[in-house]
Design a protein around this motif. Structure first.
Motif, PDB file in Angstrom:
ATOM      1  N   LEU A  69      53.027 -65.955  66.506  1.00 41.35           N
ATOM      2  CA  LEU A  69      53.618 -65.035  65.543  1.00 41.35           C
ATOM      3  C   LEU A  69      54.150 -65.786  64.332  1.00 41.35           C
ATOM      4  CD1 LEU A  69      54.558 -62.185  64.765  1.00 41.35           C
ATOM      5  CD2 LEU A  69      56.675 -62.667  66.020  1.00 41.35           C
ATOM      6  N   VAL A  70      54.836 -66.890  64.578  1.00 37.87           N
ATOM      7  CA  VAL A  70      55.375 -67.696  63.477  1.00 37.87           C
ATOM      8  C   VAL A  70      54.240 -68.226  62.600  1.00 37.87           C
ATOM      9  CG1 VAL A  70      56.673 -69.789  62.914  1.00 37.87           C
ATOM     10  CG2 VAL A  70      57.462 -68.295  64.746  1.00 37.87           C
ATOM     11  N   ARG A  72      51.280 -66.897  62.166  1.00 36.96           N
ATOM     12  CA  ARG A  72      50.680 -65.791  61.410  1.00 36.96           C
ATOM     13  C   ARG A  72      51.549 -65.381  60.227  1.00 36.96           C
ATOM     14  NH1 ARG A  72      48.661 -66.169  66.118  1.00 36.96           N
ATOM     15  NH2 ARG A  72      46.614 -65.411  66.693  1.00 36.96           N
ATOM     16  N   ILE A  73      52.855 -65.393  60.418  1.00 41.92           N
ATOM     17  CA  ILE A  73      53.757 -65.104  59.295  1.00 41.92           C
ATOM     18  C   ILE A  73      53.611 -66.180  58.225  1.00 41.92           C
ATOM     19  CG2 ILE A  73      56.195 -64.964  58.632  1.00 41.92           C
ATOM     20  CD1 ILE A  73      56.687 -63.648  61.391  1.00 41.92           C
ATOM     21  N   GLY A  76      50.536 -65.693  56.332  1.00 39.19           N
ATOM     22  CA  GLY A  76      50.734 -64.608  55.371  1.00 39.19           C
ATOM     23  C   GLY A  76      51.361 -65.118  54.083  1.00 39.19           C
TER      24      GLY A  76
END
Length: 100
Positions: A69-70, A72-73, A76
């Motif tokens: 998740l980190v 992917r952020i 982004g």
């Protein structure tokens, strides 16, 4: 191998922005200064992320919880930064380079 590739990807884009910010003919003085600040902030975030990850990898730990998740952020943010670089380079407000 995946983590090494991610590290290089995260590290190279802010460096490219810093190199680009040194081209005053493309960006002008104000654009170069703004891009330098943004690239430095992004590079600081990358170094912070790396400083947390590298010691964990050295001892064989899996890393921080929710690492995917980190990442992917962070990707982004990197994609947004890449789009910003493209907009800056395509902007008609940049200083025109005379053609000989």
């Amino acid at each position: 191998m995946h983590r090494v590739a991610v590290g290089w990807a995260f590290f190279s884009l802010p460096l490219a922005g810093l190199v680009l910010a040194r081209a005053p003919r493309l960006l002008g003085a104000a654009g170069g200064a703004a891009l330098t600040r943004l690239a430095a902030a992004l590079l600081g975030g990358v170094l912070l992320f790396g400083s947390v990850q590298l010691p964990l990898l050295a001892v064989g730990a899996e890393g921080i919880p929710a690492l995917g998740l980190v990442e992917r952020i962070a990707f982004g943010f990197m994609i947004g930064y890449l789009i910003l670089l493209a907009v800056v380079l395509r902007s008609p407000a940049r200083v025109a380079v005379p053609v000989p």
